[in-house]
Design an enzyme around this catalytic site. Structure first.
Site, PDB file in Angstrom:
ATOM      1  N   GLN A   1       0.827  -1.208   0.000  1.00 31.85           N
ATOM      2  CA  GLN A   1       0.000   0.000   0.000  1.00 31.85           C
ATOM      3  C   GLN A   1       0.863   1.260   0.000  1.00 31.85           C
ATOM      4  O   GLN A   1       0.341   2.380  -0.053  1.00 31.85           O
ATOM      5  CB  GLN A   1      -0.943   0.002   1.198  1.00 31.85           C
TER       6      GLN A   1
ATOM      7  N   VAL B   1       3.627   3.944  -1.636  1.00 30.63           N
ATOM      8  CA  VAL B   1       3.805   4.498  -2.976  1.00 30.63           C
ATOM      9  C   VAL B   1       5.253   4.884  -3.237  1.00 30.63           C
ATOM     10  O   VAL B   1       5.555   5.520  -4.248  1.00 30.63           O
ATOM     11  CB  VAL B   1       2.881   5.717  -3.195  1.00 30.63           C
ATOM     12  N   ASP B   2       6.169   4.489  -2.349  1.00 24.86           N
ATOM     13  CA  ASP B   2       7.562   4.943  -2.425  1.00 24.86           C
ATOM     14  C   ASP B   2       8.438   4.098  -3.341  1.00 24.86           C
ATOM     15  O   ASP B   2       9.606   4.422  -3.556  1.00 24.86           O
ATOM     16  CB  ASP B   2       8.184   5.002  -1.035  1.00 24.86           C
TER      17      ASP B   2
ATOM     18  N   HIS C   1      -1.847   1.347  -4.167  1.00 27.60           N
ATOM     19  CA  HIS C   1      -2.218   2.764  -4.158  1.00 27.60           C
ATOM     20  C   HIS C   1      -1.478   3.575  -5.212  1.00 27.60           C
ATOM     21  O   HIS C   1      -1.546   4.811  -5.202  1.00 27.60           O
ATOM     22  CB  HIS C   1      -1.964   3.372  -2.780  1.00 27.60           C
TER      23      HIS C   1
ATOM     24  N   CYS D   1      -1.747  16.934 -24.742  1.00 26.73           N
ATOM     25  CA  CYS D   1      -3.090  17.489 -24.923  1.00 26.73           C
ATOM     26  C   CYS D   1      -3.229  18.897 -24.355  1.00 26.73           C
ATOM     27  O   CYS D   1      -4.325  19.458 -24.366  1.00 26.73           O
ATOM     28  CB  CYS D   1      -4.140  16.584 -24.278  1.00 26.73           C
TER      29      CYS D   1
ATOM     30  N   GLY E   1       4.591  -5.203   8.793  1.00 32.98           N
ATOM     31  CA  GLY E   1       4.766  -3.791   9.089  1.00 32.98           C
ATOM     32  C   GLY E   1       3.537  -2.939   8.895  1.00 32.98           C
ATOM     33  O   GLY E   1       3.644  -1.798   8.457  1.00 32.98           O
ATOM     34  N   SER E   2       2.366  -3.455   9.216  1.00 34.72           N
ATOM     35  CA  SER E   2       1.140  -2.688   9.063  1.00 34.72           C
ATOM     36  C   SER E   2       0.231  -2.933  10.258  1.00 34.72           C
ATOM     37  O   SER E   2       0.047  -4.075  10.696  1.00 34.72           O
ATOM     38  CB  SER E   2       0.406  -3.072   7.772  1.00 34.72           C
TER      39      SER E   2
ATOM     40  N   ASN F   1       4.679  -7.607  12.953  1.00 38.84           N
ATOM     41  CA  ASN F   1       4.484  -6.190  13.235  1.00 38.84           C
ATOM     42  C   ASN F   1       4.761  -5.920  14.704  1.00 38.84           C
ATOM     43  O   ASN F   1       4.461  -6.746  15.560  1.00 38.84           O
ATOM     44  CB  ASN F   1       3.044  -5.769  12.905  1.00 38.84           C
TER      45      ASN F   1
END
Length: 305
Positions: free
Chosen positions: A92, A94-95, A110, A187, A243-244, A269
């Site tokens: 999840q 975005v890095d 994500h 565009c 880790g979440s 975790n």
């Protein structure tokens, strides 16, 4: 980051001022974010993928055809019978640190923070290239903003720019009204001119604009990404959640799906997770409270023996 208000999807999409604010703060904050390096856990997972310890093949999952480059690494591999789609990691974040560590089959649920996408035609650009162009267009503003920050350092608790994990930077009392946003080169010809000028050209009210290719707060993860994730979980003999705290629903629903379909779940975790708080699992969940990097390195060594 307590008290930090992230950008909201509909605000970014509907307000040019919000887009100016976002990209101005990102001009300062993104470089440290982009230069972040993988930690021991990222590297260990890439090694486990390379050894074939983690990962499943999804030969008949047509949802792969819906994926943009914003959410994939290299999910297609050639085997002896043709092509197979493979998933090893669903993140999840975005890095793109999993990819930097060498992981090849990572689904970015994500999106990816290293890309920008035109919200009109869908053109994708490398975010560093877009930032270079932003800097060229806004050199005077950057110089003035830096001077103001130097003057007002004490008003920002002595910090020049408070950087956040998403590449946002708190700049203090700085105006964003004079930030110029480059239009899409494919565009961006369709816009209206105003009387303001930049380098002799009219400032343009853009009908096309770039957005970081991630899911902002208030937006939804595309359904096909969840369908691929569910298919990967269904094909797996176990799911490792690392880790979440599972506070974010998009991650929690995947673990919940595994439990509901009878797939064992191991959680690595430090701290309680939502699964524990809601007492889910009924024997299917194993919780390991241990430092992530050191633990995964030990797992890699175990498979090396």
């Amino acid at each position: 980051f307590r008290g930090h208000k992230p950008i909201i999807h509909h605000e970014f999409m509907s307000s040019e001022k919000q887009r100016q604010r976002y990209w101005a703060r990102s001009l300062v904050g993104y470089s440290p974010f982009a230069n972040a390096q993988p930690n021991l856990g990222h590297v260990a997972l890439a090694k486990l993928e390379e050894k074939g310890v983690i990962g499943v093949e999804l030969e008949d999952c047509t949802d792969f055809d819906c994926l943009y480059d914003s959410c994939v690494g290299n999910l297609t591999q050639v085997n002896g019978e043709g092509e197979a789609r493979r998933i090893s990691i669903i993140t999840q974040n975005v890095d793109t640190l999993h990819s930097k560590a060498g992981a090849k089959h990572c689904l970015h649920l994500h999106g990816r923070g290293d890309l920008v996408r035109c919200m009109n035609c869908g053109l994708t650009r490398d975010r560093r290239d877009y930032h270079d162009q932003l800097s060229q267009w806004n050199g005077d503003w950057l110089d003035e903003a830096a001077a103001r920050r130097d003057k007002n350092d004490e008003d920002v608790n002595g910090k020049r720019a408070d950087l956040r994990p998403d590449g946002d930077a708190e700049l203090g009392n700085v105006s964003y009204d004079e930030i110029y946003l480059p239009p899409c080169p494919r565009c961006g010809g369709a816009h209206h001119s105003h009387n303001n000028t930049i380098n002799g050209n009219h400032k343009q009210q853009q009908q096309s604009f770039f957005k970081t290719d991630v899911v902002f707060f208030g937006d939804s993860v595309p359904r096909h990404r969840f369908d691929i994730s569910y298919a990967a979980i269904n094909a797996a003999d176990g799911v490792l959640c690392i880790g979440s705290s599972l506070a974010v629903h998009s991650a929690f629903r995947l673990v919940k799906h595994a439990i509901e379909t009878g797939t064992p779940v191991a959680i690595l975790n430090v701290g309680e997770t939502r699964v524990e708080r809601e007492a889910l699992g009924d024997g299917l969940v194993t919780k390991l409270e241990s430092p992530i990097g050191e633990t995964l390195v030990a797992v890699v060594k175990m498979f090396d023996q």
